[in-house]
Design an enzyme around this catalytic site. Structure first.
Site: not given
Ligand code: 3PG
Length: 215
Positions: A42, A46, A70, A130
């Site tokens: 994924e 960002r 995101t 999700k």
């Molecule tokens: C996301 O955007 O899915 C999360 O920021 C991932 O979370 P993690 O960095 O705690 O694994």
């Protein structure tokens, strides 16, 4: 679950990636993930250049399942799909974005954590959500509580997943797969520690197998 969701579920873990240098890092990272038995990513919007990263990864590793994360707007959905993204992940549940993907027959995993989110997702005809941010929202015990009124959903918990709790999540039949950045941290990527990333993927795959054998 559709074929893509089944394929992601079979892999069991989805690396959540933020790439600061897509031209430099996207291809070696894709290779490192595939070498570790995790041919899925994924790529989050960002960071600028997320679409470039998706394009580079899918071109270099055509069998890999690369999606966009995101995602906040329909313009980003268009950008991601044009780059070759096979699925869309949104941090929250936006019915407009869900319908936009459904019209295009594109798989979307919207972030949901509350009964209201789940109810809206149910009305939208979704099957896999999700669950974000997972640990901060109550983790597996909340996921199990939510599946009492909403047994039709499978979820992909993301946020706070690590090698320590991955097995526990995956032992529940409600979990389709887990998302996380622990195997693709900024430190690992910026310092191009590809072997370590491959190693963390291999360890994750072992945990997936173990959890599914005993689940
Ligand atoms: C996301 O955007 O899915 C999360 O920021 C991932 O979370 P993690 O960095 O705690 O694994």
């Amino acid at each position: 679950m559709n074929e893509l969701q089944k394929a992601i579920s079979q892999i069991g873990v989805v690396p959540v990636i933020k790439l600061n240098h897509p031209q430099r890092d996207a291809v070696p990272l894709a290779k490192a993930l595939c070498a570790g038995g995790v041919p899925v990513a994924e790529v989050t919007f960002r960071a600028a250049g997320a679409a470039d990263a998706i394009r580079l990864m899918t071109e270099a590793m055509p069998d890999m399942i690369v999606g966009a994360g995101t995602v906040l707007t329909t313009a980003q959905i268009d950008e991601a799909l044009a780059a070759g993204a096979q699925f869309i992940v949104t941090p929250g549940l936006d019915p407009e974005l869900v319908r936009y993907c459904q019209e295009k027959h594109v798989t979307i995993f919207p972030g949901c954590t509350t009964p209201t989110d789940y109810h809206t997702a149910y009305k939208l005809g979704l099957e896999v959500l999700k669950f974000f941010p997972a640990e901060q929202s109550g983790g597996l015990s909340k996921i199990k509580a939510m599946s009492a009124p909403f047994p039709m959903f499978k979820v992909m918990p993301t946020g706070g997943v690590s090698l320590k709790n991955l097995g526990e999540y995956l032992s529940s039949p409600v979990i389709a797969a887990c998302g996380g950045s622990y195997m693709v941290t900024a430190d690992l990527i910026d310092n191009q520690k590809w072997d370590e990333i491959t190693d963390l993927c291999k360890k994750s795959v072992e945990i997936v197998k173990e959890a599914r054998n005993h689940g």
